[in-house]
Scaffold this motif. Structure first.
Motif, PDB file in Angstrom:
ATOM      1  N   LEU A 334       0.731  -1.291  -0.093  1.00  8.68           N
ATOM      2  CA  LEU A 334      -0.024   0.143  -0.084  1.00  8.68           C
ATOM      3  C   LEU A 334       1.042   1.169  -0.041  1.00  8.68           C
ATOM      4  N   GLN A 335       1.938   1.109   0.845  1.00  2.00           N
ATOM      5  CA  GLN A 335       2.961   2.403   0.953  1.00  2.00           C
ATOM      6  C   GLN A 335       3.520   2.454  -0.525  1.00  2.00           C
ATOM      7  N   ILE A 336       3.770   1.608  -1.167  1.00  2.21           N
ATOM      8  CA  ILE A 336       4.461   1.890  -2.508  1.00  2.21           C
ATOM      9  C   ILE A 336       3.415   2.285  -3.569  1.00  2.21           C
ATOM     10  N   GLN A 337       2.273   1.904  -3.441  1.00  2.00           N
ATOM     11  CA  GLN A 337       1.208   2.076  -4.319  1.00  2.00           C
ATOM     12  C   GLN A 337       0.752   3.714  -4.064  1.00  2.00           C
ATOM     13  N   ASN A 338       0.743   4.124  -2.852  1.00  2.00           N
ATOM     14  CA  ASN A 338       0.696   5.658  -2.608  1.00  2.00           C
ATOM     15  C   ASN A 338       1.757   6.573  -2.954  1.00  2.00           C
ATOM     16  N   ASN A 339       2.794   5.935  -3.276  1.00  2.00           N
ATOM     17  CA  ASN A 339       3.838   6.696  -3.530  1.00  2.00           C
ATOM     18  C   ASN A 339       4.508   6.621  -4.992  1.00  2.00           C
ATOM     19  N   GLN A 340       3.542   6.180  -5.828  1.00  2.68           N
ATOM     20  CA  GLN A 340       3.934   5.847  -7.255  1.00  2.68           C
ATOM     21  C   GLN A 340       3.799   7.067  -8.187  1.00  2.68           C
ATOM     22  N   GLU A 341       3.882   8.257  -7.669  1.00  4.23           N
ATOM     23  CA  GLU A 341       3.748   9.339  -8.762  1.00  4.23           C
ATOM     24  C   GLU A 341       4.953   9.264  -9.572  1.00  4.23           C
ATOM     25  N   GLU A 342       6.224   9.094  -9.434  1.00  8.53           N
ATOM     26  CA  GLU A 342       7.345   8.969 -10.328  1.00  8.53           C
ATOM     27  C   GLU A 342       7.479   7.683 -10.400  1.00  8.53           C
ATOM     28  N   GLU A 343       8.385   7.379 -11.792  1.00 11.68           N
ATOM     29  CA  GLU A 343       8.983   6.012 -11.840  1.00 11.68           C
ATOM     30  C   GLU A 343      10.088   6.047 -11.119  1.00 11.68           C
ATOM     31  N   ARG A 344      10.392   4.812 -10.431  1.00 16.92           N
ATOM     32  CA  ARG A 344      11.458   4.494  -9.521  1.00 16.92           C
ATOM     33  C   ARG A 344      12.099   3.543  -9.641  1.00 16.92           C
ATOM     34  N   PHE A 345      13.392   3.287  -9.706  1.00 16.23           N
ATOM     35  CA  PHE A 345      14.243   2.013  -9.597  1.00 16.23           C
ATOM     36  C   PHE A 345      14.201   1.465  -8.459  1.00 16.23           C
ATOM     37  N   THR A 346      13.838   1.702  -7.536  1.00 13.64           N
ATOM     38  CA  THR A 346      14.017   1.109  -6.120  1.00 13.64           C
ATOM     39  C   THR A 346      12.661   1.119  -5.245  1.00 13.64           C
ATOM     40  N   VAL A 362       9.462 -10.050   3.920  1.00 16.22           N
ATOM     41  CA  VAL A 362       8.493  -8.822   3.339  1.00 16.22           C
ATOM     42  C   VAL A 362       9.375  -8.392   2.086  1.00 16.22           C
ATOM     43  N   ALA A 363      10.684  -7.993   2.317  1.00 11.89           N
ATOM     44  CA  ALA A 363      11.346  -7.488   1.145  1.00 11.89           C
ATOM     45  C   ALA A 363      11.531  -8.390  -0.027  1.00 11.89           C
ATOM     46  N   SER A 364      11.452  -9.615   0.280  1.00  9.26           N
ATOM     47  CA  SER A 364      11.585 -10.572  -0.725  1.00  9.26           C
ATOM     48  C   SER A 364      10.279 -10.662  -1.634  1.00  9.26           C
ATOM     49  N   ARG A 365       8.787 -10.773  -0.767  1.00  8.68           N
ATOM     50  CA  ARG A 365       7.735 -10.470  -1.535  1.00  8.68           C
ATOM     51  C   ARG A 365       7.442  -9.262  -2.383  1.00  8.68           C
ATOM     52  N   LEU A 366       8.070  -8.076  -1.974  1.00  6.24           N
ATOM     53  CA  LEU A 366       7.967  -6.612  -2.401  1.00  6.24           C
ATOM     54  C   LEU A 366       8.557  -6.883  -3.603  1.00  6.24           C
ATOM     55  N   THR A 367       9.939  -7.440  -3.733  1.00  8.18           N
ATOM     56  CA  THR A 367      10.669  -7.810  -4.949  1.00  8.18           C
ATOM     57  C   THR A 367      10.228  -8.577  -6.041  1.00  8.18           C
ATOM     58  N   GLU A 368       9.418  -9.595  -5.702  1.00  4.19           N
ATOM     59  CA  GLU A 368       8.723 -10.255  -6.371  1.00  4.19           C
ATOM     60  C   GLU A 368       7.333  -9.617  -7.054  1.00  4.19           C
ATOM     61  N   THR A 369       6.720  -8.639  -6.292  1.00  6.39           N
ATOM     62  CA  THR A 369       5.796  -8.048  -7.070  1.00  6.39           C
ATOM     63  C   THR A 369       5.983  -6.826  -7.797  1.00  6.39           C
ATOM     64  N   TYR A 370       7.283  -6.114  -7.347  1.00  8.39           N
ATOM     65  CA  TYR A 370       7.677  -4.876  -8.142  1.00  8.39           C
ATOM     66  C   TYR A 370       8.755  -5.014  -8.907  1.00  8.39           C
ATOM     67  N   TYR A 371       9.701  -6.086  -8.682  1.00  5.94           N
ATOM     68  CA  TYR A 371      10.824  -6.220  -9.252  1.00  5.94           C
ATOM     69  C   TYR A 371      11.848  -5.029  -9.292  1.00  5.94           C
TER      70      TYR A 371
END
Length: 562
Positions: A334-346, A362-371
């Motif tokens: 949710l935190q990542i989705q709410n901060n997606q106003e710009e294209e980020r590499f991390t 959790v870090a592993s799961r986020l990496t799987e989702t957003y790569y």
């Protein structure tokens, strides 16, 4: 998914190896892609031998470590076996302390508290050693960057032997001996051992001076195989031999602690993947939710009833870990989705209330989702702590090194690391980390890659091929399960969604009138329309066996369809 076909060896190389080994050309190709070019290498790959293990004394400082431990035993000194709180650390401590205690009793074990002490050798642990009149610490799976801590121990008259596999910093600790194949001056031929693997080499060296053969040490390889699987080190060379024999021990005569865990999950024949998903999370759960010492106690226990009690406790830690992991992952996404106003590499997220024991998962799961190279931060005492995970092909350790002016400490590998910093530096670090990654990462690494070994025709798939492929195990980095691609496929017309919300795909595929083969695609339910359309499609898959009502049949384990 980005599909990439691995480079194919020349036809001449394939033909030569195929003739030398008397195997099909497809098998020869797969072997060549794994660096196996002749009969001798193939024999070592398919029939690992204990004699393939290297002489432990080739490792820098091994002789010093053995002399110091033997001296401690002769002088009846107290020895502390110290290890990290994860699977690699707790198995290392169980391994080393069990071995020493077979012939010497002044041995204690110590696992730092993840929350009050953090990773690696701690001042608190050294104070514990001093309070208990301990004059030698054997540190496993940690210590190679603990320059200040080793100096602190030395000032208290405590010697330290380090058995580590992490990358050393520029300055090495002033220890009696540093066993780490990754240190520059170490001539040891195999560099990819895990911490427990380095500990095993020390045991092998100690055993040699007592006339203990490598065959007599085989029963403890179950611990080494578990650490190899959990730490995701390459299953090549020496690790392959250790994992191969360790898996045999787990399946034929597991230690009481493993038996207690396996009785609860009702699983008989374990593969390396099962070790990763069944044994490792439960051993890890102790250090994540309570204390790593619980895992050591379970791994060393010789009484089944007591082990079952410990295993039950650890099962409850694991259930708690799962529910926290799910909750925190949802908050982080949710935190990542709410901060997606710009294209980020991390992806960098922070919440001071997140449980420190779960942020790595959790870090592993986020990496799987957003790569994206990912960092998950939480509050740890008066500092912030983070777990870092990377995407295939990008070295996150190097990226953190570039930001080291913002960090209090950091350590780890190419794909996983841990770090701490003071809260005031968080925003600066976050921007710097984004800048470093943006400037150094190849943009194509931000799209998940599926690496394909070979294109095949459906009529090449047979029980005989499956029998040979099973002998390629144990699988892992450096020797992954062979992945195939077939083109122009059609479904028999009975494709359907299965599982919760029909998110998995079940179908039977054929090509140019070949006999249909059943297929399962986990999380590929969204490809149903593609499969049901009249147009032929391509698929990427591994080969699997499906057991139903006592009948075993071949099936394709689909990875992607287009």
């Amino acid at each position: 998914m980005r599909w990439t076909l691995k480079p194919k060896p020349t036809q001449e190389e394939i033909d030569n190896l195929s003739q030398e080994l008397k195997v099909e050309k497809l098998i020869a190709q797969l072997l060549l892609q794994r660096g196996i070019t002749n009969y001798e290498e193939a024999k070592a790959f398919f029939r690992p031998e204990l004699s393939d293990l290297h002489d432990p004394f080739l490792m820098k400082d091994m002789d010093k470590a053995v002399v110091r431990i033997e001296q401690a035993i002769e002088n009846e000194e107290n020895i502390l076996v110290y290890g990290d709180y994860d699977v690699d650390g707790t198995t290392s401590v169980a391994l080393m302390s069990s071995f020493l205690m077979e012939y010497y009793h002044n041995v204690a074990t110590y696992i730092p508290d993840r929350y009050s002490e953090g990773y690696g050798i701690s001042f608190q642990g050294i104070d514990f050693a001093e309070d208990n009149d301990i004059s030698l610490i054997i540190a496993l799976d940690c210590g190679v960057k603990a320059v200040e801590k080793v100096q602190y121990a030395k000032e208290k008259g405590i010697d330290v032997i380090i058995c580590d596999h992490h990358r050393p910093g520029d300055i090495l600790p002033d220890a009696v001996a540093i066993l780490d194949p990754k240190q520059e001056a170490c001539p040891y031929p195999y560099k990819e051992l895990c911490g427990c693997g380095v500990g095993f080499k020390l045991i092998q060296a100690l055993g040699a001076s007592k006339g203990i053969t490598i065959e007599q040490l085989v029963p403890c390889l179950d611990l080494v195989a578990t650490a190899i699987a959990a730490d995701i080190v390459p299953i090549t060379g020496e690790n392959r031999v250790l994992a191969y024999f360790g898996l045999q021990v787990i399946n034929a005569s597991p230690r009481i602690g493993f038996k207690a865990i396996l009785d609860q999950v009702n699983k008989k024949e374990l593969t390396i993947t099962d070790v990763v998903f069944i044994l490792a999370p439960r051993i890890n759960a102790a250090g994540r939710m309570k204390h790593g010492q619980h895992a050591v106690a379970l791994l060393k226990e010789t009484d089944l009833a007591t082990a079952q009690k410990y295993a039950k406790e650890i099962e409850s830690f694991n259930a708690e870990r799962k529910s926290l992991d799910k909750e925190i992952t949802e908050e982080a996404l949710l935190q990542i989705q709410n901060n997606q106003e710009e294209e980020r590499f991390t992806s960098v997220v922070y919440n001071e209330n997140w449980h420190k024991g779960v942020i790595g998962i959790v870090a592993s799961r986020l990496t799987e989702t957003y790569y994206r190279p990912t960092l998950v931060f939480t509050k740890s005492g008066d500092k912030l702590a983070a777990s870092a995970r990377s995407v295939k092909g990008f070295d996150i350790y190097n990226a953190l090194e570039e930001c080291s002016d913002c960090l209090e400490q950091f350590g780890g590998h190419m794909y996983a690391a841990g770090l701490t910093l003071v809260e005031e530096r968080y925003e600066t670090f976050k921007q710097q980390f984004e800048k470093v990654v943006a400037e150094t990462i190849d943009p194509k690494l931000l799209q998940p890659e599926i690496s394909i070994d070979a294109k095949i025709e459906m009529d090449q798939i047979s029980p005989k091929l499956m029998r040979i492929l099973k002998q390629f195990a144990p699988f892992g980095p450096g020797n992954m399960t062979p992945i195939f691609m077939a083109e122009g496929l059609k479904d028999t017309g009975y494709a359907r969604g299965v599982g919760e919300d029909e998110k998995h795909l079940k179908c039977a595929l054929y090509q140019n009138g070949s006999t249909p083969i059943g297929a399962i695609g986990f999380n590929l339910g969204n490809k149903m329309g593609l499969v049901k359309s009249v147009k032929p499609f391509d698929a990427v898959f591994s080969l699997d066996e499906n057991e139903w009502n006592g009948t075993v049949s071949l099936q394709l384990k689909l990875r992607d369809i287009r």
